[in-house]
Write an enzyme that holds these catalytic residues in place. Structure first.
Site, mmCIF file in Angstrom:
data_model
loop_
_atom_site.group_PDB
_atom_site.id
_atom_site.type_symbol
_atom_site.label_atom_id
_atom_site.label_comp_id
_atom_site.label_asym_id
_atom_site.label_seq_id
_atom_site.Cartn_x
_atom_site.Cartn_y
_atom_site.Cartn_z
ATOM 1 N N ARG A 95 -4.188 31.665 -5.898
ATOM 2 C CA ARG A 95 -3.194 31.478 -4.832
ATOM 3 C C ARG A 95 -3.864 31.526 -3.451
ATOM 4 O O ARG A 95 -3.511 30.767 -2.543
ATOM 5 C CB ARG A 95 -2.116 32.555 -4.943
ATOM 6 N N HIS A 116 -3.473 28.553 -0.790
ATOM 7 C CA HIS A 116 -2.876 28.769 0.527
ATOM 8 C C HIS A 116 -3.871 28.475 1.649
ATOM 9 O O HIS A 116 -3.483 28.029 2.725
ATOM 10 C CB HIS A 116 -2.337 30.193 0.645
ATOM 11 N N ASN A 166 2.718 33.791 3.487
ATOM 12 C CA ASN A 166 1.525 34.371 2.858
ATOM 13 C C ASN A 166 1.742 35.811 2.399
ATOM 14 O O ASN A 166 0.779 36.505 2.038
ATOM 15 C CB ASN A 166 0.335 34.300 3.824
ATOM 16 N N HIS A 197 0.989 28.534 -12.128
ATOM 17 C CA HIS A 197 1.916 29.653 -12.301
ATOM 18 C C HIS A 197 1.906 30.192 -13.729
ATOM 19 O O HIS A 197 2.525 31.218 -14.007
ATOM 20 C CB HIS A 197 3.330 29.224 -11.906
#
Length: 323
Positions: free
Chosen positions: A58, A62, A87, A184
């Site tokens: 992640r 990001h 975030n 995910h």
């Protein structure tokens, strides 16, 4: 053997544009043990806490969506990118800092924080029984990190059209969108990011009708109406620690935790991609997802990169160099 060779050729052709700026083995002469150092660092943290793997994945994702894959998410400060609402819950910073300090001792000023993060994301997937891939390196670190620029990050509340636009703005299509959301399969979220689906979906005290009724009961047990909103829940209810196609089967069956994930089944184009991964033959489709995920990650890792004389090589990943 021929099939493997053909697959490798397709991946090579797909990432040729990225490799014009980045290249595999960028540090082979300047810091030969760079990739091995990152790998051993990630592995040591993973062995203590396997949930660090989705955290690192992640973090890289990001990073790439804001200012490109330049390590800007790693910079600390009250107005820095990492403090943006989107975030919230980012983790894994200490893994990157640890690898960076080791590399600075071996090869000062050579390996960028952005590259360490890209390599760590690959290693995190590999350690979670997922695919591995050659990471093109040569990224430089950015010097700009502003929370105000993080508004384009995907959100659990995003409609398909909004998700589609956010990915398209970074040069990625629906196939990339669905494939990357497949990360995910090892991800986690907090109750506060989806509990509205359980108790107050349309502000009238109802539940999201797209949630399978049996799964709804499980989620309510995990996240009571008046409970700990920070409690972490796996995004893949069946095999949360293993990188596989189980996540897509959950989306197909109404068992996605995040609304944005479940919406992939409500759009004809994204639904067909989810179905192609979910399928019925776990083994074969797992291999195909692995193959597509490798391609998508290389593509993501090439978004708006800084190379050559752009940016800098940070000495410490959490702050820009002082000149």
């Amino acid at each position: 053997m021929g099939h493997t060779w053909l697959g490798s050729l397709v991946i090579f052709m797909t990432i040729s544009a990225v490799q014009a700026q980045l290249k595999t083995g960028f540090y082979s002469s300047s810091c030969p043990n760079a990739e091995a150092t990152v790998r051993s660092t990630v592995e040591s943290y993973f062995n203590k806490d396997p949930t660090i793997a989705p955290g690192l994945l992640r973090l890289h994702f990001h990073d790439c969506f804001v200012e490109g894959c330049d390590g800007s998410v790693l910079i600390s400060g009250s107005s820095a990118e990492r403090n943006a609402l989107a975030n919230t819950g980012l983790r894994g910073f200490e893994v990157i800092e640890d690898a960076k300090s080791q590399l600075e001792a071996k090869c000062p000023g050579v390996v960028s924080c952005a590259d360490i993060l890209a390599l760590a994301a690959r290693d995190a997937v590999d350690l979670s029984d997922g695919p591995s891939w050659s990471v093109p390196t040569g990224r430089r670190d950015g010097r700009v990190s502003l929370s105000s620029q993080a508004s384009n990050l995907p959100s659990p509340l995003d409609s398909i059209s909004v998700q589609r636009k956010k990915f398209a703005d970074k040069g990625m299509d629906d196939h990339d969108l669905v494939t990357l959301v497949g990360a995910h399969t090892i991800g986690q979220t907090e109750c506060r990011f989806f509990s509205y689906r359980l108790y107050n979906f349309t502000t009238t005290g109802n539940s999201d009708p797209t949630i399978d009724q049996n799964f709804l009961g499980q989620l309510k047990t995990l996240c009571p109406n008046i409970g700990d909103g920070l409690r972490r829940v796996s995004l893949d209810k069946d095999s949360p620690a293993k990188f596989d196609v189980s996540f897509f089967k959950n989306v197909r069956d109404g068992n996605a935790v995040l609304e944005s994930d479940q919406r992939l089944w409500g759009d004809s184009n994204t639904q067909s991609i989810v179905q192609s991964y979910a399928g019925n033959i776990r083994g074969l489709l797992g291999i195909r997802f692995d193959y597509e995920f490798r391609k998508a990650m290389v593509k993501l890792g090439g978004v708006e990169v800084k190379t050559g004389s752009q940016g800098e090589i940070r000495k410490v990943c959490s702050k820009v160099n002082r000149y």
